[in-house]
Design a protein around this motif. Structure first.
Motif, PDB file in Angstrom:
ATOM      1  N   GLN A 116       0.271  -1.082  -0.379  1.00 36.77           N
ATOM      2  CA  GLN A 116      -0.038  -0.155  -0.009  1.00 36.77           C
ATOM      3  C   GLN A 116       1.088   1.324  -0.016  1.00 36.77           C
ATOM      4  N   ARG A 163       2.252   2.080  -2.919  1.00 41.81           N
ATOM      5  CA  ARG A 163       1.505   2.322  -4.249  1.00 41.81           C
ATOM      6  C   ARG A 163       0.478   3.747  -4.069  1.00 41.81           C
ATOM      7  N   GLU A 164       0.280   4.113  -2.874  1.00 41.94           N
ATOM      8  CA  GLU A 164       0.858   5.505  -2.654  1.00 41.94           C
ATOM      9  C   GLU A 164       1.500   6.467  -3.337  1.00 41.94           C
ATOM     10  N   TYR A 171      -4.143   4.551  -4.471  1.00 43.09           N
ATOM     11  CA  TYR A 171      -5.071   4.604  -3.543  1.00 43.09           C
ATOM     12  C   TYR A 171      -6.100   3.398  -3.404  1.00 43.09           C
ATOM     13  N   THR A 172      -5.560   2.215  -2.348  1.00 41.89           N
ATOM     14  CA  THR A 172      -6.795   1.234  -2.406  1.00 41.89           C
ATOM     15  C   THR A 172      -7.689   1.374  -2.095  1.00 41.89           C
ATOM     16  N   ASP A 213     -14.604   3.539   2.856  1.00 43.39           N
ATOM     17  CA  ASP A 213     -14.709   4.775   1.825  1.00 43.39           C
ATOM     18  C   ASP A 213     -15.828   5.190   0.892  1.00 43.39           C
ATOM     19  N   ILE A 252     -12.424  10.400  -0.505  1.00 47.71           N
ATOM     20  CA  ILE A 252     -10.360  10.258  -0.438  1.00 47.71           C
ATOM     21  C   ILE A 252      -9.889  11.304  -0.969  1.00 47.71           C
ATOM     22  N   PHE A 284      -6.844  13.341   0.310  1.00 44.66           N
ATOM     23  CA  PHE A 284      -5.484  13.572  -0.760  1.00 44.66           C
ATOM     24  C   PHE A 284      -5.823  14.782  -1.459  1.00 44.66           C
ATOM     25  N   VAL A 334      -5.055   8.664  -7.657  1.00 46.51           N
ATOM     26  CA  VAL A 334      -5.319  10.288  -7.124  1.00 46.51           C
ATOM     27  C   VAL A 334      -4.449  10.948  -7.358  1.00 46.51           C
TER      28      VAL A 334
END
Length: 308
Positions: free
Chosen positions: A48, A51-52, A57-58, A63, A68, A72, A99
């Motif tokens: 994670q 990825r960010e 973003y997962t 959510d 989200i 961000f 994102v």
């Protein structure tokens, strides 16, 4: 047994008892605390974070796309575009969303991606090295005194003077890039309190992401700084009727629990301009919940607001 023998025996017994009762000298015992082992990040946590860092973003349980986007510091409409979402309300747990703008990935924002150099092969032959031409340039220039003088200097250099060393022919190194404009924008921003009233809750990282200002229903809520309305609606659970104003590439402010919203998305607002009426939407009392977010993360508004 004679008295002398009895006294001798008694003395020996006392000597033995005294030796048995003497406390031996022992090395001091020190209790040393055992440092607990640091729990390594799980593979899912490591993935994670990676990825960010690439701007992805997962989605987690609970959510929403609006939340989200707020986390961000992005406009949720941009997230819809970047991810080709047909329905912004239909996102799934474990779905991976972009994102950050596509042109900022896979590296962090502002970092250019290096060109990929393919190894030579039969299908992809290595390009021939560029040969620096010393003859006259083929491009045509309009006739001016300056261009004529330049061509004359070039001709004189080829005819008489020895060729200049290669290092002298290199263009000057580019100047160091200027500081990001957004930093200057942040520094030039001026702030004011978004509403009159008593502060009933202060910033507490992890518990309260901003400040709560008590007031009366219908009381003015004003923009704390100049900017553009990034969101105006009630789509984020826990915020009620919410207005989000973007002030720079780094900073935005949020105004929650309003009774009425008086601005629209995309509208530019001035510092002190009325943007909403205070209310109690999605909360138990009339108040304004005010946040300032820097790069999407909530920060203490008292760092920006003037003393009162």
């Amino acid at each position: 047994m004679t008295n002398k023998s009895k006294l001798l025996a008694t003395g020996m017994a006392l000597l033995i008892l005294s030796a048995c009762q003497t406390t031996p000298h022992q090395a001091p015992v020190i209790d040393r605390p055992i440092t607990p082992a640091v729990k390594p990040a799980t593979p899912s946590e490591t993935a994670q974070i990676a990825r960010e860092e690439r701007g992805l973003y997962t989605v987690k349980k609970g959510d929403t796309l609006l939340r989200i986007a707020l986390e961000f510091g992005q406009n949720y409409r941009d997230l819809v575009t970047w991810n080709n979402l047909a329905n912004p309300n239909d996102i799934k747990v474990d779905q991976v969303l972009r994102v950050l703008p596509p042109d900022s990935a896979p590296n962090s924002p502002g970092v250019e991606t290096a060109a990929v150099i393919m190894p030579p092969s039969d299908k992809n032959p290595a390009p021939a090295p560029a040969v620096k031409k010393t003859g006259p340039k083929g491009d045509k220039k309009p006739y001016t005194d300056a261009n004529l003088a330049e061509l004359q200097r070039a001709d004189n250099g080829r005819d008489g003077a020895a060729p200049a060393p290669a290092a002298a022919a290199r263009p000057p190194a580019p100047a160091a890039p200027a500081a990001p404009a957004m930093a200057a924008d942040d520094a030039s921003l001026t702030w004011m309190w978004p509403a009159e009233g008593k502060v009933v809750a202060t910033f507490d990282e992890g518990k309260n992401k901003g400040v709560d200002i008590a007031g009366k229903a219908g009381q003015q809520v004003v923009a704390a700084g100049a900017g553009k309305v990034m969101y105006a609606g009630s789509g984020i659970r826990g915020y009620g009727n919410l207005v989000i104003v973007k002030h720079s590439n780094n900073l935005l402010s949020a105004y929650a629990h309003n009774r009425t919203i008086l601005v629209k998305e995309g509208q530019s607002v001035n510092k002190g301009q009325m943007i909403a009426e205070m209310g109690d939407s999605d909360t138990d009392s009339v108040k304004l919940h005010f946040e300032i977010r820097q790069q999407g993360k909530p920060v203490d508004p008292s760092r920006f607001l003037p003393n009162r």
